[in-house]
Design a protein around this motif. Structure first.
Motif, PDB file in Angstrom:
ATOM      1  N   MET A   1     -18.312 -10.131   2.207  1.00 57.61           N
ATOM      2  CA  MET A   1     -19.090  -8.968   1.782  1.00 57.61           C
ATOM      3  C   MET A   1     -18.910  -7.855   2.812  1.00 57.61           C
ATOM      4  O   MET A   1     -18.994  -8.091   4.016  1.00 57.61           O
ATOM      5  N   TYR A   2     -18.661  -6.660   2.299  1.00 64.59           N
ATOM      6  CA  TYR A   2     -18.450  -5.484   3.121  1.00 64.59           C
ATOM      7  C   TYR A   2     -19.386  -4.360   2.697  1.00 64.59           C
ATOM      8  O   TYR A   2     -19.814  -4.302   1.546  1.00 64.59           O
ATOM      9  N   ALA A   3     -19.637  -3.449   3.619  1.00 63.33           N
ATOM     10  CA  ALA A   3     -20.280  -2.184   3.295  1.00 63.33           C
ATOM     11  C   ALA A   3     -19.281  -1.079   3.588  1.00 63.33           C
ATOM     12  O   ALA A   3     -18.630  -1.080   4.638  1.00 63.33           O
TER      13      ALA A   3
ATOM     14  N   PHE B   1     -10.855  15.560  -2.945  1.00 60.84           N
ATOM     15  CA  PHE B   1     -11.175  15.962  -1.577  1.00 60.84           C
ATOM     16  C   PHE B   1     -11.228  14.717  -0.700  1.00 60.84           C
ATOM     17  O   PHE B   1     -11.525  13.627  -1.170  1.00 60.84           O
ATOM     18  N   PRO B   2     -10.931  14.899   0.599  1.00 63.43           N
ATOM     19  CA  PRO B   2     -10.957  13.747   1.504  1.00 63.43           C
ATOM     20  C   PRO B   2     -12.389  13.368   1.889  1.00 63.43           C
ATOM     21  O   PRO B   2     -13.245  14.241   2.047  1.00 63.43           O
ATOM     22  N   VAL B   3     -12.616  12.073   2.030  1.00 61.69           N
ATOM     23  CA  VAL B   3     -13.902  11.551   2.486  1.00 61.69           C
ATOM     24  C   VAL B   3     -13.611  10.461   3.511  1.00 61.69           C
ATOM     25  O   VAL B   3     -13.060   9.415   3.158  1.00 61.69           O
ATOM     26  N   PRO B   4     -13.962  10.698   4.769  1.00 65.06           N
ATOM     27  CA  PRO B   4     -13.784   9.637   5.762  1.00 65.06           C
ATOM     28  C   PRO B   4     -14.682   8.443   5.420  1.00 65.06           C
ATOM     29  O   PRO B   4     -15.838   8.614   5.031  1.00 65.06           O
ATOM     30  N   CYS B   5     -14.136   7.235   5.573  1.00 69.12           N
ATOM     31  CA  CYS B   5     -14.869   6.010   5.259  1.00 69.12           C
ATOM     32  C   CYS B   5     -14.742   5.004   6.397  1.00 69.12           C
ATOM     33  O   CYS B   5     -13.690   4.901   7.020  1.00 69.12           O
ATOM     34  N   LEU B   6     -15.810   4.287   6.623  1.00 73.28           N
ATOM     35  CA  LEU B   6     -15.783   3.113   7.486  1.00 73.28           C
ATOM     36  C   LEU B   6     -16.107   1.918   6.613  1.00 73.28           C
ATOM     37  O   LEU B   6     -16.984   2.008   5.746  1.00 73.28           O
ATOM     38  N   VAL B   7     -15.435   0.822   6.844  1.00 70.46           N
ATOM     39  CA  VAL B   7     -15.754  -0.427   6.152  1.00 70.46           C
ATOM     40  C   VAL B   7     -16.072  -1.457   7.223  1.00 70.46           C
ATOM     41  O   VAL B   7     -15.301  -1.636   8.175  1.00 70.46           O
ATOM     42  N   ARG B   8     -17.229  -2.090   7.071  1.00 65.76           N
ATOM     43  CA  ARG B   8     -17.671  -3.102   8.033  1.00 65.76           C
ATOM     44  C   ARG B   8     -18.199  -4.313   7.275  1.00 65.76           C
ATOM     45  O   ARG B   8     -18.888  -4.165   6.263  1.00 65.76           O
ATOM     46  N   ASP B   9     -17.904  -5.502   7.801  1.00 59.33           N
ATOM     47  CA  ASP B   9     -18.374  -6.709   7.119  1.00 59.33           C
ATOM     48  C   ASP B   9     -19.841  -6.975   7.434  1.00 59.33           C
ATOM     49  O   ASP B   9     -20.417  -6.427   8.383  1.00 59.33           O
ATOM     50  N   GLY B  10     -20.443  -7.817   6.609  1.00 62.77           N
ATOM     51  CA  GLY B  10     -21.864  -8.120   6.751  1.00 62.77           C
ATOM     52  C   GLY B  10     -22.233  -8.719   8.089  1.00 62.77           C
ATOM     53  O   GLY B  10     -23.303  -8.429   8.627  1.00 62.77           O
TER      54      GLY B  10
END
Length: 186
Positions: free
Chosen positions: A3-5, A71-80
């Motif tokens: 699971m990621y956010a 349009f660009p959107v910076p994203c971070l993905v981090r696990d639970g």
């Protein structure tokens, strides 16, 4: 499945960079992710994936968002597990504070204390900050909107070259709950 956010930066603010959450859920599903849910309108999505590469997942999502929305959107993905560890390591008494008084800024890479050495903590009391694992904890007793320390911490000279996005403590806790069980809905 893990699971990621996904933490999207700077969307749906004052009518700019509109990314409807229903469309974000559809996009994540089209990318092959499962258990897709969103929280609030400010760019918080949870999903499951067999991938163990947070950076690759973030890049994939950034490209898909730009293609879909233009349009660009910076994203971070981090696990639970990471989100839970950040919450557990909070140096402030979170249980005693209102959600608006405590914030976490998640960084796209590790940051060292030297970057923030020019900030005199005594000048901002009772506000305070502490660094964690790719995170910065901010205690702002009067809320983020009135925080002089938050302004100081977000100066371009301090954040140059680092992807960063902040969440209040209520959202931090909710994302931990939403990602608590790999592959399971909450």
């Amino acid at each position: 499945m893990t699971m990621y956010a996904a933490l999207l930066r700077g969307i749906n603010v004052s009518g700019h960079k509109k990314v409807p959450m229903a469309e974000l859920r559809t996009l994540l599903t089209e990318l092959g992710h499962g258990d897709v849910r969103t929280h609030l309108q400010s760019g918080n999505a949870v999903f499951s994936s067999p991938s163990d590469d947070e950076n690759a997942l973030a890049v994939e999502l950034e490209r898909a968002i730009e293609k879909r929305f233009g349009f660009p959107v910076p994203c971070l993905v981090r696990d639970g597990a990471y989100l839970a560890a950040v919450a557990a390591a909070c140096p402030f008494p979170a249980a005693e504070l209102e959600g608006r008084q405590l914030h976490v800024t998640y960084f796209g890479q590790p940051v060292d204390a030297e970057r923030f050495a020019r900030i005199d903590p005594a000048a901002y009391l009772p506000e305070a900050f502490r660094l964690g694992d790719r995170a910065l904890y901010l205690y702002a007793p009067d809320g983020l909107g009135r925080s002089k320390l938050a302004d100081a911490l977000s100066r371009p000279t301090l954040t140059k070259g680092i992807m960063a996005t902040s969440r209040n403590w209520n959202t931090v806790v909710k994302l931990v709950e939403m990602t608590a069980h790999d592959g399971a809905r909450t």
